[in-house]
Design an enzyme around this catalytic site. Sequence first.
Site, PDB file in Angstrom:
ATOM      1  N   HIS A 261     124.928  -9.700 -14.134  1.00  0.00           N
ATOM      2  CA  HIS A 261     123.871 -10.080 -14.065  1.00  0.00           C
ATOM      3  C   HIS A 261     122.636 -10.645 -14.966  1.00  0.00           C
ATOM      4  CE1 HIS A 261     120.750  -9.576 -11.047  1.00  0.00           C
ATOM      5  NE2 HIS A 261     119.761  -9.655 -11.743  1.00  0.00           N
ATOM      6  N   GLU A 262     122.520  -9.218 -15.741  1.00  0.00           N
ATOM      7  CA  GLU A 262     121.721  -9.788 -16.864  1.00  0.00           C
ATOM      8  C   GLU A 262     122.422 -11.242 -18.081  1.00  0.00           C
ATOM      9  OE1 GLU A 262     119.042  -8.795 -17.041  1.00  0.00           O
ATOM     10  OE2 GLU A 262     119.347  -7.415 -15.884  1.00  0.00           O
ATOM     11  N   HIS A 265     120.744 -14.582 -16.502  1.00  0.00           N
ATOM     12  CA  HIS A 265     119.349 -14.587 -16.505  1.00  0.00           C
ATOM     13  C   HIS A 265     119.549 -15.286 -17.652  1.00  0.00           C
ATOM     14  CE1 HIS A 265     117.128 -12.888 -12.985  1.00  0.00           C
ATOM     15  NE2 HIS A 265     118.085 -11.180 -13.480  1.00  0.00           N
ATOM     16  N   GLU A 291     116.074 -14.897 -10.556  1.00  0.00           N
ATOM     17  CA  GLU A 291     117.638 -14.078  -9.392  1.00  0.00           C
ATOM     18  C   GLU A 291     118.141 -15.164  -8.636  1.00  0.00           C
ATOM     19  OE1 GLU A 291     116.173 -11.276 -10.340  1.00  0.00           O
ATOM     20  OE2 GLU A 291     117.924 -10.429  -8.944  1.00  0.00           O
TER      21      GLU A 291
END
Lengths: 496, 496
Positions: A261-262, A265, A291
């Site tokens: 997930h990170e 980003h 997101e």
Amino acid sequence: MNKDLKLIEDRQRETAIFGSVLSLLGWDQLTYMPKKGAESRAEQVSQLSELIHQKVTDDNFYHALLRLKKSKSLSKKEALMVKKLLKGIEKSRKLPEEFVKEMSKVTSLSYMAWEKAREKNDFKIFQHHLEKVVELKRKECNYIKEPDHPYNSLLDSYEEGMTVEKLKPIFEKLKKDLKILINKIKDTEHYKKQTPLSLEVPVEQQRELCHDLMKRIGLTEDRSRLDLSIHPFTQTAGINDVRLTTNFRKSPLFSFESTIHESGHALYELNLPEKDAYNILGSAVSLGIHESQSRFWENMVGKSRPFWNFYYSQFKKISKLDITEEQLYNGINFVKPSLIRIESDEVTYCMHVILRFEIELGLIEGTIKVKDLPKVWNKKMEELLGIIPKNDVEGVLQDMHWSQGAIGYFPTYALGSIYASQLFEQLTKEKKGIEKQIDKGDFSEISKWLKLKIHQHGNTLLPEELIKKACKKGLDVDTYVSYLNYKYSKIYGFKK
Amino acid sequence: MNKDLKLIEDRQRETAIFGSVLSLLGWDQLTYMPKKGAESRAEQVSQLSELIHQKVTDDNFYHALLRLKKSKSLSKKEALMVKKLLKGIEKSRKLPEEFVKEMSKVTSLSYMAWEKAREKNDFKIFQHHLEKVVELKRKECNYIKEPDHPYNSLLDSYEEGMTVEKLKPIFEKLKKDLKILINKIKDTEHYKKQTPLSLEVPVEQQRELCHDLMKRIGLTEDRSRLDLSIHPFTQTAGINDVRLTTNFRKSPLFSFESTIHESGHALYELNLPEKDAYNILGSAVSLGIHESQSRFWENMVGKSRPFWNFYYSQFKKISKLDITEEQLYNGINFVKPSLIRIESDEVTYCMHVILRFEIELGLIEGTIKVKDLPKVWNKKMEELLGIIPKNDVEGVLQDMHWSQGAIGYFPTYALGSIYASQLFEQLTKEKKGIEKQIDKGDFSEISKWLKLKIHQHGNTLLPEELIKKACKKGLDVDTYVSYLNYKYSKIYGFKK
């Protein structure tokens, strides 16, 4: 060069550089800072923030922008930069200084009250503070006055161009469709018999897996790093310097999933156009798009069948894995209505967001009172997911956002999910056979495609324009629902 | 409060806070920053340094100080603060802006040339740059114009109140006495038969030993931390936030000894008077005194017999130690003339410093030319320690100081050693039986004593005044020579 143009470029550069220092201070505070350094850190952050605030709100800067707005010799890009800067400044100039100071004081106290309320499991401790926050946010809507619904003035700061008028029907539709999907899932034999995954992976191996993942996504160690913090996050500490964090929890999948997930980003931040690193056009376009990047990697890639074809054998090497590839894949995609947003599965996640959006609308419209929030929350939870929190810590007190005045932020989580599904659909259209690459643990084509379609555009388009350019259609909730239906019908064995 | 007084207090507070941010940036750069973040970090550092420079040199600040200097209503402490601030500012105001810019440019290029010269083992690459640095430093002496010898203008910045006139005879005496001592040592049977220690301790255990050491010295983990960097250092990132680094090298003693050295610096920083944290009176008094703290812990405590009585058993637990306690103690205090200052033993260390001091004096007086440095270096090395470098990397190119314009800095290393021996003598006089506490690994009494005698005074006295107050006598090289003679006569078995 035009004197005014030089002034605004210098100013942006200066504030961007100080801004990145502020990011590093934040990163350090949550990773390595000794506990008793907190007071001193707060002073560093406050002094630096104050300096940045002065630099972006002073009259010289504003008047230079006003003159440039009228100038006819600007390039298209320069004109866009001036327009974007002016929009932000005029917005902040609408807020009286007194109001800004009060908001800062109120939210700082309110955040502490929220922490205490959670500790004591007592909403009452937080209630009075949240009432003040909501009152101020309603005032803010009145100062900003974006057209139509007052909530638009909040929403627009997080997702430019988005409005209640657009969002409400989309979320209504999504809510309806998710309800149907969840019910279909719940009716299956598979659902009734499912048990959560139980895996064990030593911390050192978890760390290696996370690093392997980052490398495959394109996050090399000369431009990024992974550290530990209580809650995972990503901070950009400078050009070519992005810091991710994770945490090793009971489930060994937590570190792995939060890292992917990170990484989404982080990749976005690293791929922003370097030539515009020090001006507003080089930043990320919106929270929703940000997101979309993290959720794209976390869900569309990181919870896909080919991805787990590849990682099944990696996990098998390092843990006692006595289940089949299919069982692992199904376990990763375990669906079950649950109370905590950040722990929820891909299918129920947006229900948590919609619940918050509906409550925020009510608070801003004045139809929901803060004192009734625990009741309202639990009622909505029952309505949307069929479960009721036993206490407010696993209910209305679970997120910090409201305590910090971040009303209008939650919708971007759902928007990100929708955008992500659209990008995935487009990717598989444009890159036939991409699954075969994922299957081999090769994500380079995907990273390149995202850079081309999203990252390299920086902040030159509105979020929805960017998605339209990339996917040939604007925000489209049906794509998202179809994606979920297709994927979960296969896992749970129901008819779409 | 007096308006001017408020201005200077606010200004000091502001620059101290930004200064601590700068320290954190430096710490991060040498510990965790991804490699490619370097360029961006340089811009952050330069922008923040520039801001601090403006704030301490602007006219408002200076004129407020001039008015305060004449004021009769200041407290004694306020008057001292004004005096100290004015001294610094008047010094920097003597340097023309053009000169400061040139110095910054020249030293930045010179540092890079030094790195390259080391890499290629070719002094010529560095020579031309160092010539420029020396030329500018000679100009600087001319601008500053402290009384008497021109070098005083450089020395005074690192060790206030110290002069060539005081230092030269002290170093002459020290050189003579050390020569005698080294010869006595070399003449012993023990010296002829000695072999260096050979120990093996796994990295994880080394780390534990370092943390144990820090804790015993009084560095708790809520106010300090230990990380890794190529060269060990200590940075203060805020009040109650001090960062130490170490490195695990071939010898397992490197991390242990460098950690006790850095702990001495760190303890000083943490014990400075908190009420003056944001003004000039709350800072460390000089580099010499700072070094006295690190060398006190490293040598007087960390290489003492009772210390190794305690740590012998700790090391025995974690490594295959097939030597006696005495052999370990002797090995720790192995004396042998060697080429690299930072790797040298306690007895020969100051010879390295004296060599540099003599060369610096020659460069500033104009009696030594930069182009002759390799020859001069090697000749002095033979004269002082009886050995000759095989190449310039292990000779004149070994330290970075000159490349950065830090001429006048080296003497503080020797001053620190002398001060440390005086403090140790005084401690053992005042605290009878302190060895018995060291023997048990209890250093709390020592830390308390140093806080009382040195740390808590901050920057309210001159270095030598502080030592005089603590030890009842000013700088005294004889104490140092006696300390060495006593200790090493026992180890090597010669007559004092």
